[in-house]
Design a protein around this motif. Sequence first.
Motif, PDB file in Angstrom:
ATOM      1  N   TRP A  31      20.429 -23.157 -55.647  1.00 50.12           N
ATOM      2  CA  TRP A  31      21.542 -22.076 -56.437  1.00 50.12           C
ATOM      3  C   TRP A  31      21.296 -21.499 -57.882  1.00 50.12           C
ATOM      4  N   PHE A  32      21.256 -20.111 -57.963  1.00 49.25           N
ATOM      5  CA  PHE A  32      21.316 -19.643 -59.176  1.00 49.25           C
ATOM      6  C   PHE A  32      22.668 -19.089 -59.674  1.00 49.25           C
ATOM      7  N   ALA A  33      22.810 -18.821 -60.681  1.00 47.51           N
ATOM      8  CA  ALA A  33      23.866 -17.843 -61.227  1.00 47.51           C
ATOM      9  C   ALA A  33      23.484 -16.429 -60.820  1.00 47.51           C
ATOM     10  N   PRO A  34      24.539 -15.620 -60.645  1.00 50.71           N
ATOM     11  CA  PRO A  34      23.976 -14.412 -59.705  1.00 50.71           C
ATOM     12  C   PRO A  34      23.637 -13.397 -60.986  1.00 50.71           C
ATOM     13  N   ASP A  35      24.117 -13.726 -62.187  1.00 53.87           N
ATOM     14  CA  ASP A  35      23.597 -12.639 -63.377  1.00 53.87           C
ATOM     15  C   ASP A  35      22.770 -13.223 -64.431  1.00 53.87           C
ATOM     16  N   ARG A  36      22.353 -14.402 -64.188  1.00 60.75           N
ATOM     17  CA  ARG A  36      21.351 -14.782 -65.345  1.00 60.75           C
ATOM     18  C   ARG A  36      20.393 -15.781 -64.805  1.00 60.75           C
ATOM     19  N   THR A  37      19.652 -16.196 -65.450  1.00 58.57           N
ATOM     20  CA  THR A  37      18.502 -17.378 -65.231  1.00 58.57           C
ATOM     21  C   THR A  37      19.133 -18.694 -65.675  1.00 58.57           C
ATOM     22  N   ARG A  38      20.140 -19.150 -64.537  1.00 55.34           N
ATOM     23  CA  ARG A  38      20.720 -20.524 -64.497  1.00 55.34           C
ATOM     24  C   ARG A  38      20.727 -21.138 -63.282  1.00 55.34           C
ATOM     25  N   ALA A  39      20.335 -22.230 -63.210  1.00 56.35           N
ATOM     26  CA  ALA A  39      20.342 -22.943 -61.812  1.00 56.35           C
ATOM     27  C   ALA A  39      21.618 -23.485 -62.027  1.00 56.35           C
ATOM     28  N   LEU A  40      22.316 -24.097 -60.703  1.00 56.09           N
ATOM     29  CA  LEU A  40      23.766 -24.408 -60.721  1.00 56.09           C
ATOM     30  C   LEU A  40      23.785 -25.605 -59.758  1.00 56.09           C
ATOM     31  N   LEU A  41      24.472 -26.587 -60.066  1.00 59.33           N
ATOM     32  CA  LEU A  41      24.691 -27.730 -59.126  1.00 59.33           C
ATOM     33  C   LEU A  41      26.215 -28.141 -59.261  1.00 59.33           C
ATOM     34  N   LEU A  42      26.905 -28.552 -58.137  1.00 54.74           N
ATOM     35  CA  LEU A  42      28.156 -28.812 -58.060  1.00 54.74           C
ATOM     36  C   LEU A  42      28.327 -30.250 -57.677  1.00 54.74           C
ATOM     37  N   LEU A  43      28.852 -31.201 -58.429  1.00 56.28           N
ATOM     38  CA  LEU A  43      29.144 -32.470 -58.128  1.00 56.28           C
ATOM     39  C   LEU A  43      30.481 -32.890 -58.107  1.00 56.28           C
ATOM     40  N   THR A  67      33.321 -23.601 -74.917  1.00 58.19           N
ATOM     41  CA  THR A  67      33.286 -24.446 -74.109  1.00 58.19           C
ATOM     42  C   THR A  67      34.298 -23.829 -72.775  1.00 58.19           C
ATOM     43  N   LEU A  68      35.174 -23.338 -72.854  1.00 55.82           N
ATOM     44  CA  LEU A  68      36.159 -22.819 -71.970  1.00 55.82           C
ATOM     45  C   LEU A  68      35.513 -21.613 -71.535  1.00 55.82           C
ATOM     46  N   ARG A  69      34.813 -20.787 -71.912  1.00 50.76           N
ATOM     47  CA  ARG A  69      34.229 -19.708 -71.489  1.00 50.76           C
ATOM     48  C   ARG A  69      33.042 -19.923 -70.672  1.00 50.76           C
ATOM     49  N   MET A  70      32.308 -20.952 -70.948  1.00 57.14           N
ATOM     50  CA  MET A  70      31.161 -21.485 -70.346  1.00 57.14           C
ATOM     51  C   MET A  70      31.949 -22.159 -68.839  1.00 57.14           C
ATOM     52  N   ASP A  71      32.739 -22.947 -69.094  1.00 53.15           N
ATOM     53  CA  ASP A  71      33.534 -23.324 -67.824  1.00 53.15           C
ATOM     54  C   ASP A  71      33.927 -22.592 -66.835  1.00 53.15           C
ATOM     55  N   GLU A  72      34.645 -21.280 -67.238  1.00 55.89           N
ATOM     56  CA  GLU A  72      35.123 -20.299 -66.526  1.00 55.89           C
ATOM     57  C   GLU A  72      33.978 -19.550 -65.828  1.00 55.89           C
ATOM     58  N   ALA A  73      32.607 -19.338 -66.709  1.00 55.24           N
ATOM     59  CA  ALA A  73      31.495 -18.840 -65.907  1.00 55.24           C
ATOM     60  C   ALA A  73      31.042 -19.598 -64.672  1.00 55.24           C
ATOM     61  N   LEU A  74      30.950 -21.030 -64.985  1.00 53.15           N
ATOM     62  CA  LEU A  74      30.376 -21.815 -64.171  1.00 53.15           C
ATOM     63  C   LEU A  74      31.340 -21.937 -62.668  1.00 53.15           C
ATOM     64  N   ARG A  75      32.523 -22.128 -63.062  1.00 46.84           N
ATOM     65  CA  ARG A  75      33.458 -21.809 -61.993  1.00 46.84           C
ATOM     66  C   ARG A  75      33.404 -20.660 -61.170  1.00 46.84           C
ATOM     67  N   LYS A  76      33.221 -19.665 -61.748  1.00 46.36           N
ATOM     68  CA  LYS A  76      33.437 -18.209 -60.939  1.00 46.36           C
ATOM     69  C   LYS A  76      32.145 -18.351 -60.074  1.00 46.36           C
ATOM     70  N   ASP A  77      30.927 -18.654 -60.491  1.00 44.16           N
ATOM     71  CA  ASP A  77      29.504 -18.491 -59.821  1.00 44.16           C
ATOM     72  C   ASP A  77      29.952 -19.658 -58.449  1.00 44.16           C
ATOM     73  N   LEU A  78      30.471 -20.885 -58.819  1.00 43.19           N
ATOM     74  CA  LEU A  78      30.450 -21.807 -57.863  1.00 43.19           C
ATOM     75  C   LEU A  78      31.502 -21.985 -57.000  1.00 43.19           C
ATOM     76  N   GLY A  79      32.352 -20.976 -57.181  1.00 43.76           N
ATOM     77  CA  GLY A  79      33.502 -20.857 -56.205  1.00 43.76           C
ATOM     78  C   GLY A  79      34.522 -22.109 -56.502  1.00 43.76           C
TER      79      GLY A  79
END
Lengths: 191, 778
Positions: B183-195, B450-462
Motif C-alpha cells: 500500500w502507498f498513499a494515493p497522493d504522495r510517496t508514502r508507504a502505509l501499514l495498518l496495525l 500531529t492531528l493533521r498527519m493522523d487525519e491524512a493516514l486515516r483517510k488513506d487507510l479508511g
Amino acid sequence: MKVFSLLAISGLLAGMGQAGAAENDVDLSRQIIGCLGQVVQRTQPFHEEKEIAALTHPLFSSGVLGFHRPAYLEKMTQAPRQERLVIDGGMVSIQRGTGSVHHVPLAQSPALALLVTTMRAPLEGDMATLTQDYTLSAQGNLGAWTLSMTPVSPQAMRLVHLVVLKGRNNVIESLKIMQANGDVQTLTLDP
Amino acid sequence: MKPRRKPWVLAITLAVSALFAALVFVSIPLRLDMAGFLPRGHDDGTRFLLREVQGGVAGTVIMLGLEGAPEPELARLSLGLHAALAKDPQFVSVLNGVFATDQAEALRALLFKHRYQLASDDGVRNLGAQALEQAFANVLDGLASAAGPVFSDTLLRDPTNAFVQTVRALEPDVHVRLLHGVWFAPDRTRALLLLRTKAPGMDLVRQAQVEQTISAAFTALHPGTAKLLISGPSVFAVSSAAGMRRDVDMMALCSFVLVVSILYWRFRSLWVLTAIGVPFLLSLSIAMLVVRLVFGFVHGIAFGFGMTMLGVALDYPVLLIGHRDHGEGPQATLHRIGHSLRLGVTTAELGLTGMVFCGLPGLAQLGTFAAVGLVVAAIVTLHVMPRLVVAADLAPYISGPSAPLALAEGWRCYRGLLVIPVMVCAIALWWSPPIIDTRLAALSPLPEKTLRMDEALRKDLGVPDSSLMIAVSGGTTQAVLEREEALVPLWGQLRQQGRLAGVQDAARFLPSVRMQHKRVEQLPPPAVLQAAIAQAREELPFRPTAFDAFVSDVAAARQMPPLLPQDLQGTPVGAAVAPLLFERGGQWFGLVFPESVQDHQSVEQALVGQPDVLVMDMHKEVDSLSAYHTGRTLRWMAVGCMLAFAVLVFGLRNAGRILRVIGAVGAVQITVLGVFALLGQHLTLIHLIALQFVLGVSLDYALFFARPQLDAEERARTMRTLLTCNAMTVLTFGLLAACHTPLLREIGITVAFGVALAMIYGFLLAGQRPHIGPPNSP
C-alpha cells in the motif's frame, strides 16, 4: 472477469499432486540452461494448445512471446482473443481484451509465482531458482535436447506433474506443462 | 536593637509542613491519560459509547507511514516491517496490502466452504440456467487466459464467484494504491501499514512497548534516509502522557529553582526561604488534597499548573516579609499591608471563577487547585507567618529608597504616554474584534501537526475516525447481528445519497444465522441444479462432468450448519469481529463505524426511530459541549469581574484610587487583547480563562501600588517586593510556554505576557504621581 478476481485475491488454489522422480543428466541440463541464458533478448511467435479435462476439446491460441533481461517476460496473445501478460521482476500484470490492467505481485500468489518460474527461469538461465522447485533431467545433446523438469518443492508438487522443454542449442522449440489435475498446456515456439 | 532570633520555631513548622506534604504526594498518584480532559458525554448512552470507543477497538489501531526514500526502498521496508511484526504476538493484525497466504490457509478453506452462506450478493446464488450460462462463458474465458490454468480448479468449482465476493467483503476499504505489491498513499510517496494491537489502547505501559517493538523492527531494516511515521489513539496517549510527565517534572524542578533563586537573591537569607517554604508546601499539598477529594483524582496537568501557581501564591508571604522592617512586631507589617493583601487575595480568587466553574473536568481542576493554593497561602501568610517571621526576625536584605527606584518613580510623570500603546491596541481591537474559537480541539493536548498527519493516514487507510459512533444492542449475538442486517438497506440509501462511504460492523464479517439460512434457501436442489447446468453448457464446450465439484459443493452448502462466532475464533476474521460484537452486563452490543461520513446530521436523522440503536456525533457533542462551556465560562467570568469590582469599591472607598486601579487593570486587558488581535490569534476558552487570571493578578499589583499615604521607604519596599513577585510569576508562567502540552503552553504565554504588563501598568498608572499627585499624597 473471474480469473482476474481470483488473481486479485490470490493464492487460493488447492490441488493434490504427486511427483515422479527421474534420473538426470546434470551436466547436460546445466549446459542447456546455461546456453539458454546467454540470449539477452528474444521475440518469437507462439502457438499454444491447452487440453483441459473439463472441456470437450482443446483451446488454441497464438501470439508473440517476448523476453529480455533482466526478468522481463511478455506474452501477447493475439487470437482468439487479445491478452497481454507481462511479468516484470516481481510483478505480474494482465490485461484481457481492452479491459483494465490487473496487477498482482508474485509474492501474493505462490501458484502464479510457480508458473512464472517455470516459464521465465529457463530463459534467464537461472539454474538456482529452477532447482528450488524442480529437478532437471536431460536427454539428447546440445544440438537437439529434451529437458524434463520434475517438481520437488511441495508447492510445485501440488500443482505440476511434469514439465518438458524441447529445443536446439539456445532455442526453445516447445514447452509442455502437465498439471497435477491432468490438464496439459503445450506452448510451441516458432523459429 | 535586634531581639534574639528564635528560628527553631520556624524550622519545626517547616519540618511539619514538609512531612505533611510528603505524605500527601506519596498517597495521591497523578493521572496522566487524556480521558480526564475529554468530555464525558451528556447521558448514559453517549458515555457508554465514548468509553467503548476510547478503550475499545478504535483505540487499538496504529497507522504507520514510511517516507523519505524512493518507492522500491519504501516497499522493501514495508515488507520487512510486515514480516517482523506479523509474527509478533503483540499484534492482532498487520496489513500492508500483502495478502498473507500461509497464515490464512485454514481461514481460506473455511471461507471457501461457507461461501454460499457468507457472500452478500444474491447474484452468486442465482443458479438458474440463464445466469449459469453467462457464468460458464466467463469460466471458459478464464480458462483460455494465460493465467487460467493456474486457477482452473477453483474456476470450475465456483463459477458464480461466491468466494471472491466473500473475501472481498472482508478486506478493509482502503483508499490506497498498490505499488510494488504494498500500500502507498494515493497522493504522495508514502508507504502505509495498518496495525491492530492486542493490548487495549489505554494500557499505556503495553502500548509503549508496542511502539518500541515497531521502532526496533524499523531500525533493524537499516532504513537509511527513510522516516517512520506512527499515529493512532494509543500512540497519542503514550506520547502525550510522556510529554505531560516531562512537563510536570520540568515545571516542578525549574519553578522550584527559579523561585528559590529569586527569593534568595532578594532576601539573601536561607531562613526567609525556610519561612516561605511553609506556605508553599502547605498550599501545594492542601490544594492537591482538595482536588483529590472533589474530583476523585489529580491530573498531571493540574499539578503542573499548580506548581506554576507557586509564583503567584508565594506573592503573599513575600509581600509580608518584603514589607517588614527589622525589629517590627507581628502586627506592625500587617497593619500596613493587611488590607491590600486581603483585597488582593479576594480579587485573585475572583479571577479564577471562570476556570473553576467552566464545567470541564480538566480546567475545573486547574482552577480549583489554584484557588485552594492561593487561599491557603494567604491564610498561612496572615495567621501563621507573622509570628514565625518575627521570631526569626526576617526582613529584606536591602531596604529603603534608592536612586534607581526614585528615577523609575519619576517616569510616572510621563504615564500619559501609555495612552499611545493602549489606544493602538484599542484601535486594533476595534478593527478586528477578537474571534472566540469555541472548538474544543483547542483543548486537545495534542499538537495540531500531529492531528493533521493522523487525519491524512486515516483517510488513506479508511480507518473510521470514530467521530460518528453507532451502537446496536440486543439480548443475544444473533439479535445484534439481525439488527445490524436490518440497517443495511438504510446504509445503502445513505451511500447512494453520498452521505457516507460505507460502514464497518460485525454483520459484514459474519451474517446472522437467520440470514445464512435465508441465503442457502436460495440454492436449488441438486436435481434442479443439474438440469440448469445441462441447459447452460449446451452451447459451451464443457464436459458433462466438468461441474461435478460445483454441484456437490452447492448440495453440501444446503445442508451445512451456519457459521457461528465461535467457529471464527483464532482466525483473523474472528479477531476483526470480537471488538465489534461484545457483551456488557448481560446485554450484547454491536458497534457500527460509518466510513467517510459527509453529512453527520442526515445520518443521525436517518437513524431516528430505529429501535435499540444509540447514535453519538462526536463533533456535535463536542461543539455543543464547547459552546456550552464557553458560555458558562463567560458567565462566571462576568460574575467574577462584577464581584471583584464590588470588592474594590467596598475596599478602596475612594473614587480616585478606584479609577487608578481600574485604569491600570483595564489597560492591561486592552493591551493583551489588542496584541492578540494584531497577531490574528483566535481566543479560545484557555485564553479567556488566562485573561481572567491576569485580571486577578493585575488587580493585586494595582492595589498594592495604589495604597495611600506611603512614605518613600514604604514605596521602595512595595516596589522591590512587587518586582520580586512579578519576576516569579512571569518566569514561572514563562516556563509553561516551553511545555509540550498545548493547553499549558497557551496559559503560560498569555499569563506571562499579561502579568508583565500588569507590573508595568500597575507601577505607572496605579501608583501616585510624585510631587504632582493628589492632595492627600505625602
